[in-house]
Design a protein around this motif. Structure first.
Motif, PDB file in Angstrom:
ATOM      1  N   ARG A  48      41.997  71.468  41.261  1.00  0.00           N
ATOM      2  CA  ARG A  48      41.406  70.584  42.261  1.00  0.00           C
ATOM      3  C   ARG A  48      39.966  70.254  41.874  1.00  0.00           C
ATOM      4  NH1 ARG A  48      45.515  70.912  45.421  1.00  0.00           N
ATOM      5  NH2 ARG A  48      46.318  72.695  46.500  1.00  0.00           N
ATOM      6  N   ARG A  49      39.475  69.115  42.360  1.00  0.00           N
ATOM      7  CA  ARG A  49      38.111  68.672  42.078  1.00  0.00           C
ATOM      8  C   ARG A  49      37.126  69.806  42.319  1.00  0.00           C
ATOM      9  NH1 ARG A  49      35.770  64.883  39.816  1.00  0.00           N
ATOM     10  NH2 ARG A  49      37.593  63.576  39.888  1.00  0.00           N
ATOM     11  N   GLY A  50      36.241  69.995  41.349  1.00  0.00           N
ATOM     12  CA  GLY A  50      35.208  71.015  41.459  1.00  0.00           C
ATOM     13  C   GLY A  50      35.572  72.351  40.854  1.00  0.00           C
ATOM     14  N   GLU A  51      36.858  72.618  40.641  1.00  0.00           N
ATOM     15  CA  GLU A  51      37.249  73.872  39.997  1.00  0.00           C
ATOM     16  C   GLU A  51      36.917  73.795  38.510  1.00  0.00           C
ATOM     17  OE1 GLU A  51      40.890  75.498  42.727  1.00  0.00           O
ATOM     18  OE2 GLU A  51      41.435  74.241  41.030  1.00  0.00           O
ATOM     19  N   ARG A  52      36.709  74.948  37.898  1.00  0.00           N
ATOM     20  CA  ARG A  52      36.409  75.009  36.474  1.00  0.00           C
ATOM     21  C   ARG A  52      37.669  75.378  35.698  1.00  0.00           C
ATOM     22  NH1 ARG A  52      31.361  78.571  35.548  1.00  0.00           N
ATOM     23  NH2 ARG A  52      31.420  77.498  33.561  1.00  0.00           N
ATOM     24  N   VAL A  53      37.842  74.717  34.549  1.00  0.00           N
ATOM     25  CA  VAL A  53      39.032  74.916  33.722  1.00  0.00           C
ATOM     26  C   VAL A  53      38.597  75.255  32.304  1.00  0.00           C
ATOM     27  CG1 VAL A  53      41.114  73.832  32.804  1.00  0.00           C
ATOM     28  CG2 VAL A  53      40.338  73.255  35.103  1.00  0.00           C
ATOM     29  N   TRP A  54      39.235  76.266  31.722  1.00  0.00           N
ATOM     30  CA  TRP A  54      38.995  76.632  30.328  1.00  0.00           C
ATOM     31  C   TRP A  54      40.299  76.465  29.579  1.00  0.00           C
ATOM     32  CZ3 TRP A  54      39.283  81.982  27.879  1.00  0.00           C
ATOM     33  CH2 TRP A  54      38.790  81.952  26.576  1.00  0.00           C
ATOM     34  N   GLU A  55      40.298  75.611  28.568  1.00  0.00           N
ATOM     35  CA  GLU A  55      41.499  75.344  27.778  1.00  0.00           C
ATOM     36  C   GLU A  55      41.327  75.947  26.389  1.00  0.00           C
ATOM     37  OE1 GLU A  55      44.139  71.488  26.615  1.00  0.00           O
ATOM     38  OE2 GLU A  55      41.986  71.316  26.305  1.00  0.00           O
ATOM     39  N   VAL A  56      42.301  76.716  25.948  1.00  0.00           N
ATOM     40  CA  VAL A  56      42.284  77.291  24.606  1.00  0.00           C
ATOM     41  C   VAL A  56      43.253  76.491  23.753  1.00  0.00           C
ATOM     42  CG1 VAL A  56      42.742  79.348  23.228  1.00  0.00           C
ATOM     43  CG2 VAL A  56      41.728  79.579  25.510  1.00  0.00           C
ATOM     44  N   GLY A  57      42.717  75.857  22.713  1.00  0.00           N
ATOM     45  CA  GLY A  57      43.526  74.998  21.855  1.00  0.00           C
ATOM     46  C   GLY A  57      43.395  73.555  22.294  1.00  0.00           C
TER      47      GLY A  57
END
Length: 61
Positions: free
Chosen positions: A8-17
């Motif tokens: 959701r808007r405002g959440e932080r996301v960390w993508e590996v790859g």
């Protein structure tokens, strides 16, 4: 994958790859580009992803 994430808007996301950067661009549109961190160990692939992201989901100005 992104549907299961349910970000959701405002959440932080960390993508590996990072791959092509496509998923990071989609996530940036959902949560905001300042909230997405994507990492890639292959320098060539990371450069291509960075180029794609600059066009698809530019960082906030």
């Amino acid at each position: 994958m992104l549907g299961i994430l349910n970000a959701r808007r405002g959440e932080r996301v960390w993508e590996v790859g990072a791959g092509t950067g496509w998923n990071a661009a989609l996530m940036a549109h959902v949560v905001g580009p300042q909230n997405v961190t994507s990492v890639e160990v292959d320098a060539k692939v990371a450069g291509q992803a960075a180029d794609h992201l600059e066009r698809l989901a530019p960082a906030p100005g």
